[in-house]
Design a protein around this motif. Structure first.
Motif, short mmCIF file in Angstrom:
data_model
loop_
_atom_site.label_atom_id
_atom_site.label_comp_id
_atom_site.label_asym_id
_atom_site.label_seq_id
_atom_site.Cartn_x
_atom_site.Cartn_y
_atom_site.Cartn_z
N ASN A 58 0.86 -1.18 0.00
CA ASN A 58 0.00 0.00 0.00
C ASN A 58 0.88 1.22 0.00
N LEU A 59 0.53 2.20 -0.79
CA LEU A 59 1.26 3.46 -0.71
C LEU A 59 0.46 4.55 -1.41
N SER A 60 0.82 5.79 -1.11
CA SER A 60 0.19 6.88 -1.86
C SER A 60 1.22 7.97 -2.11
N VAL A 61 1.06 8.62 -3.24
CA VAL A 61 1.97 9.70 -3.63
C VAL A 61 1.10 10.92 -3.85
N SER A 62 1.42 12.02 -3.13
CA SER A 62 0.58 13.19 -3.35
C SER A 62 1.24 14.18 -4.29
N GLU A 63 0.38 14.97 -4.92
CA GLU A 63 0.78 15.85 -6.00
C GLU A 63 1.87 16.83 -5.56
N GLY A 64 2.84 17.04 -6.48
CA GLY A 64 3.86 18.05 -6.24
C GLY A 64 5.01 17.60 -5.37
N LYS A 65 5.00 16.33 -4.95
CA LYS A 65 6.03 15.83 -4.05
C LYS A 65 7.06 14.96 -4.80
N ILE A 66 8.18 14.75 -4.12
CA ILE A 66 9.11 13.71 -4.56
C ILE A 66 9.05 12.61 -3.50
N VAL A 67 8.55 11.47 -3.88
CA VAL A 67 8.42 10.34 -2.96
C VAL A 67 9.38 9.26 -3.41
N SER A 68 10.04 8.60 -2.45
CA SER A 68 10.99 7.57 -2.85
C SER A 68 10.60 6.21 -2.31
N LEU A 69 11.11 5.19 -3.00
CA LEU A 69 10.90 3.80 -2.59
C LEU A 69 12.29 3.20 -2.48
N ILE A 70 12.65 2.76 -1.27
CA ILE A 70 13.97 2.17 -1.10
C ILE A 70 13.83 0.74 -0.59
N GLY A 71 14.93 0.04 -0.55
CA GLY A 71 14.93 -1.35 -0.12
C GLY A 71 16.08 -2.09 -0.74
N PRO A 72 16.49 -3.20 -0.11
CA PRO A 72 17.63 -3.96 -0.64
C PRO A 72 17.34 -4.54 -2.03
N ASN A 73 18.38 -5.01 -2.69
CA ASN A 73 18.22 -5.66 -3.99
C ASN A 73 17.27 -6.83 -3.90
N GLY A 74 16.40 -6.94 -4.89
CA GLY A 74 15.47 -8.06 -4.91
C GLY A 74 14.28 -7.87 -4.00
N ALA A 75 14.10 -6.66 -3.46
CA ALA A 75 13.00 -6.40 -2.53
C ALA A 75 11.65 -6.39 -3.25
N GLY A 76 11.67 -6.15 -4.54
CA GLY A 76 10.41 -6.10 -5.30
C GLY A 76 10.05 -4.70 -5.77
N LYS A 77 10.99 -3.78 -5.71
CA LYS A 77 10.71 -2.38 -6.07
C LYS A 77 10.37 -2.25 -7.56
N THR A 78 11.25 -2.82 -8.38
CA THR A 78 11.01 -2.73 -9.82
C THR A 78 9.71 -3.44 -10.20
N THR A 79 9.45 -4.55 -9.55
CA THR A 79 8.21 -5.28 -9.81
C THR A 79 7.00 -4.40 -9.49
N LEU A 80 7.05 -3.70 -8.38
CA LEU A 80 5.95 -2.82 -8.01
C LEU A 80 5.76 -1.71 -9.05
N PHE A 81 6.87 -1.14 -9.53
CA PHE A 81 6.79 -0.12 -10.58
C PHE A 81 6.16 -0.70 -11.84
N ALA A 82 6.55 -1.93 -12.17
CA ALA A 82 6.04 -2.56 -13.38
C ALA A 82 4.53 -2.78 -13.27
N VAL A 83 4.07 -3.10 -12.06
CA VAL A 83 2.62 -3.28 -11.86
C VAL A 83 1.90 -1.95 -12.01
N ILE A 84 2.46 -0.91 -11.38
CA ILE A 84 1.82 0.42 -11.44
C ILE A 84 1.72 0.91 -12.89
N SER A 85 2.79 0.70 -13.66
CA SER A 85 2.83 1.26 -15.02
C SER A 85 2.21 0.34 -16.06
N GLY A 86 1.67 -0.79 -15.63
CA GLY A 86 0.94 -1.64 -16.56
C GLY A 86 1.76 -2.70 -17.27
N PHE A 87 3.04 -2.82 -16.94
CA PHE A 87 3.88 -3.82 -17.60
C PHE A 87 3.67 -5.22 -17.04
#
Ligand SMILES: Nc1ncnc2c1ncn2[C@@H]1O[C@H](COP(=O)(O)OP(=O)(O)O)[C@@H](O)[C@H]1O
Ligand SMILES: [Mg+2]
Lengths: 248, 338
Positions: free
Chosen positions: A21-50
């Motif tokens: 779960n997460l939310s990003v509000s308008e006009g902000k810079i929000v970051s997602l961190i975590g160790p390698n293999g944490a699933g960050k890129t996977t989460l981005f791919a889900v958000i962007s429809g890939f």
């Protein structure tokens, strides 16, 4: 601006993302961190429809974009960059950026002109006629950024744009990213370079083994024992606390 | 090379092609030029999908044959005018392209899978055109009735018995006009959003999608355009030879001819297929006249030579003859106009 609710994604038996779960509000810079293999890129791919998630929903500007195709999501104003850069290698820098510009601009001339303007934003205006295949890593990362910007996004998802850059190059890129935010584009970024996370982001999420373990302002989050353990290994937080206690 | 020089080169080339047959009063040489332009158009059809779009088809005969058979059958079986039939032939080819494209691209078939699908469809149409005797006349082929009335030359789109100019040059200028249309369309495409998006899909489909490109739609557009142009070649073939049979229509010959010219000339360039076709036919004629003659006129010598040339081009000229030409031009102008 972006609401991600209860995203689950598994690859075979592997749980790459669990109930995120997460939310990003308008006009902000929000970051997602975590160790390698944490699933960050996977989460981005889900958000962007890939990638299609197993469950959960993604709401962008009040529209449910869950499971929609990537090109449609981009047209709505949400664009991603790739951690592993994907230039159109045999095209010039200008032509690469123009592909992004064509998402809003039909005319070829106008798109190429717009590409030159966007190149200025990322300090690439000197390399317009260079072949994208001949760029250095730093150049390719900027190109990735420029192409995405040319689609005139409302929300920009950046996947490790600093990775592989040296200290000087990182230092040069920080104001560029801030400038993009100041021009009205909301930014959600994955980053490993802590200096960048600390200096750029207004809010941070921490993902570890597919689970969101912490969130908050970056300086608070990086002090949280759970986050330290995720990065430095089991028992690290206790050891650091003990060392700090012993020294006092 | 800047836009001006390029435009000048094109005008020079096209004007030459427009007037050169008028100086050749040899039917054999006019025929030679006709076949050169025919393959140049066939190659451009393939080039749009493969050179610009990165979707390599091994079965473009499918579209050529569809165009040819529709053109022939609508005249023979339904008595349609060739000028009406051609619209059905070209759209029929495009429609078959849409069908194959839908099946392939919907399920994300790329690379060798796409090549195999197109090859399989061409083979399937080859078999069908042989076996569906009631529709296609089977293996014996379809023969168009010969028109011997000069008055009807234009109406029947047959120039054999037309007046002195048409009977000599009619088909040359027909294929020349088709070439102008096909190449004009390609040049327009290259300068359009559609063309830029098609090239982006070729270079990197995921990146293209991320940047808002509907890759499926773009590839569908490319295959329809490509198939339509290729079907036009079928129309031309039928009107010129008044005959079509399964092997010529759907056999691998036309599929290979379609890809030879652009690969040798330069993939993904407007000029490539024309340059490639001129080269292939020029070399072909020369080998026939020299080595072929020396070996007692055995057929196939030119094919072996083409194989060798193809390998050499692939190994040393990744951007084909167009790339070579640009390199030479750069050398000559000292890079000033590069
Ligand atoms: N397409 C895929 N198929 C199978 N496993 C994958 C795939 N993509 C990622 N993974 C796995 O999912 C986990 C999370 O990967 P990723 O999202 O790339 O992590 P991060 O970006 O945080 O480093 C890793 O264990 C990775 O091996
Ligand atoms: Mg990653």
């Amino acid at each position: 601006m972006l609401e991600v609710c209860g995203i689950n994604k598994t690859f075979g038996g592997l749980k790459a993302v669990t109930d995120a779960n997460l939310s990003v509000s308008e006009g902000k810079i929000v970051s997602l961190i975590g160790p390698n293999g944490a699933g960050k890129t996977t989460l981005f791919a889900v958000i962007s429809g890939f990638l299609k998630s197993d469950s959960g929903s993604v709401i962008f500007n009040g529209t449910d974009i869950t499971g929609k195709p990537p090109h449609w999501i981009c047209q709505q104003g949400l664009v991603r960059t790739f951690q592993v850069v994907q230039p159109f290698a045999s095209l010039t820098v200008r032509e690469n950026i123009a592909v992004g510009a064509h998402t809003r601009i039909a005319g070829r001339k106008q798109a190429l002109a717009r590409a030159a303007d966007v190149a200025k934003l990322v300090d690439m205006d000197g390399m317009l006629e260079q072949s994208a295949g001949d760029l250095t890593i730093a150049g390719r990362k900027r190109l990735e950024l420029a192409r995405a910007l040319a689609t005139e996004p409302k929300l920009l998802l950046l996947d490790e744009v600093m990775a592989g850059l040296n200290a000087t190059e990182i230092h040069e890129l920080l104001p560029v990213i801030r400038g993009i935010r100041d021009s009205g584009v909301t930014i959600f970024l994955i980053e490993h370079v802590m200096q960048a996370v600390m200096s750029l982001s207004d809010y941070t999420y921490v993902l570890n083994q597919g689970v969101m373990i912490a969130e908050g302002e970056p300086k608070n989050v990086t002090r949280s024992p759970e986050v330290i353990e995720a990065y430095l290994g089991h028992g690290a937080a206790a050891r650091i606390a003990k060392m700090a206690g012993g020294n006092a | 090379m800047n836009e001006r020089t390029r435009l000048f080169g094109w005008i020079l080339l096209l004007v030459t092609l427009a007037v050169v047959p008028l100086f050749l009063h040899s039917a054999r040489w006019i025929d030679f030029l006709e076949m050169t332009l025919f393959v140049a158009v066939l190659g451009q059809g393939w080039n749009i999908l493969a050179g610009y779009g990165g979707q390599y088809s091994f079965g473009h005969a499918l579209f050529f044959g569809t165009g040819a058979y529709i053109q022939a059958l609508l005249q023979v079986k339904f008595g349609l005018s060739p000028w009406v039939a051609m619209w059905f032939a070209v759209s029929g080819g495009a429609l078959v392209g849409a069908f194959v494209g839908y099946l392939s691209f919907r399920y994300g078939l790329r690379g060798s899978y796409f090549a195999l699908i197109t090859l399989a469809f061409a083979e399937a149409f080859l078999v069908l055109s042989r076996s569906l005797k009631s529709i296609t006349e089977g293996g014996q082929g379809v023969q168009l009735p010969l028109n011997q009335d000069p008055e009807q030359a234009i109406a029947t789109f047959q120039f054999n018995f037309a007046g002195p100019f048409l009977s000599e040059y009619g088909f040359y200028y027909t294929i020349f006009i088709i070439l102008l249309l096909a190449y004009g369309l390609t040049a327009w495409m290259e300068r359009s959003r559609f063309g830029a998006q098609l090239v982006a899909v070729r270079e990197n489909e995921d990146a293209a999608k991320a940047l808002g490109i509907n890759a499926f739609k773009v590839k569908m557009g490319a295959i329809c355009l490509s198939a339509g142009i290729t079907a036009t070649c079928g129309v031309y073939y039928v009107q010129k030879f008044l005959f079509i049979e399964p092997g010529i229509a759907f056999g691998p010959g036309k599929s290979v001819e379609a890809l030879f010219a652009p690969i040798i000339g330069g993939l993904g360039t407007v000029l490539g297929p024309l340059l490639g076709s001129l080269f292939i036919h020029g070399v072909g004629e020369m080998t026939k006249a020299t080595i072929g003659q020396a070996l007692g006129g055995r057929p196939g010598v030119d094919l072996i030579l083409f194989g060798i040339i193809l390998i050499l081009v692939l190994a040393f000229l990744p951007r084909g003859l167009v790339g070579l030409l640009e390199a030479i031009w750069k050398r000559l102008t000292g890079g000033r106009n590069a």
